[in-house]
Scaffold this motif. Structure first.
Motif: not given
Length: 255
Positions: A41-48, A227-232, A246-251
């Motif tokens: 029933g929830d809706v999550e707005l996600e962005q990378w 929020v998740t932040l990291g780099v490969l 390959m950095p990535r920020l997800i929130w």
């Protein structure tokens, strides 16, 4: 701005920052798929926001940058659906790259506290302005978490590129992937630090060699936001065609 619009915007901001228990389908990793899903029933707005830097073995290849954005719907206590799109930018152009339909089936329902959890992900990736064919993705994910919060995740996947889906000619492309991560809570239910590895292994119809990465992440959860932040870092000394970073920020925020 009308009073109604102000009220709606204020309501969204309040929901985003209220210190209520976190219900988002959060992940402590930037590349490893995990077994957490959005509640029914929830809706999550996600962005990378993420990028691939240049590869030493392919100097003519430029760096690439992506924006991934989409809603994630909690359909049941076992199943969630994401319907994102992706925008690709290079030094020369910015364009809409793809649309996806992404299903994640958790083997045990949310609320099951067993240390072992499994998840199956199946997705259709429809490419637009790119030479890459549309494809089908699948991932089988297994996680294990101790009473102290130490979390281990293994993610095995495959990508099947099908040129015929866009009326193109050419062989079916098959790519194998693996990812593994270990995560530990720094502050319970709020901060996590993680290490992860990711690799791609061409199996059929894909030019180029293997790509392997290792990296580190930090994840923060606050109320209904995570929020998740990291780099490969690419193992370019062994595989020169691999991007160096390959950095990535997800929130994400649950509405």
């Amino acid at each position: 701005m009308s009073a109604v619009r102000r009220f709606v915007l204020l309501g969204v901001l309040v929901l985003a920052v209220l210190p209520t228990p976190a219900e988002a389908g959060r992940r402590p990793f930037i590349w490893v798929w995990d077994t957490e899903i959005v509640p029914k029933g929830d809706v999550e707005l996600e962005q990378w926001l993420w990028a691939k830097s240049r590869a030493p073995g392919v100097p003519e290849r430029t760096s690439n940058y992506w924006v991934w954005w989409g809603p994630v719907f909690g359909l049941t206590q076992r199943l969630e659906l994401a319907v994102p799109f992706q925008v690709l930018a290079t030094r020369d152009r910015t364009q809409l790259e793809s649309f996806d339909a992404d299903l994640r089936l958790r083997f045990n329902p949310r609320g099951d506290d067993s240390p072992w959890q499994g998840l199956l992900r199946v997705a259709y990736h429809h490419t637009i302005h790119t030479t890459q064919p549309s494809r089908l993705d699948a991932n089988l994910v297994q996680s294990f978490e101790t009473e102290g919060g130490l979390r281990l995740v293994l993610d095995l996947g495959a990508q099947v590129g099908l040129p015929a889906l866009r009326g193109q000619e050419g062989p079916v492309r098959l790519l194998g992937t693996y990812a593994a991560g270990v995560s530990y809570p720094l502050v319970e239910d709020e901060w996590r630090a993680s290490l992860e590895a990711f690799g791609e292994i061409p199996l059929q119809g894909i030019p180029g060699g293997q790509h392997h990465f290792v990296g580190a992440d930090v994840a923060w959860t606050f109320g209904r936001t995570w929020v998740t932040l990291g780099v490969l870092v690419g193992l370019t000394p062994l595989f020169p065609e691999t991007p160096q970073f390959m950095p990535r920020l997800i929130w994400a925020v649950v509405l």
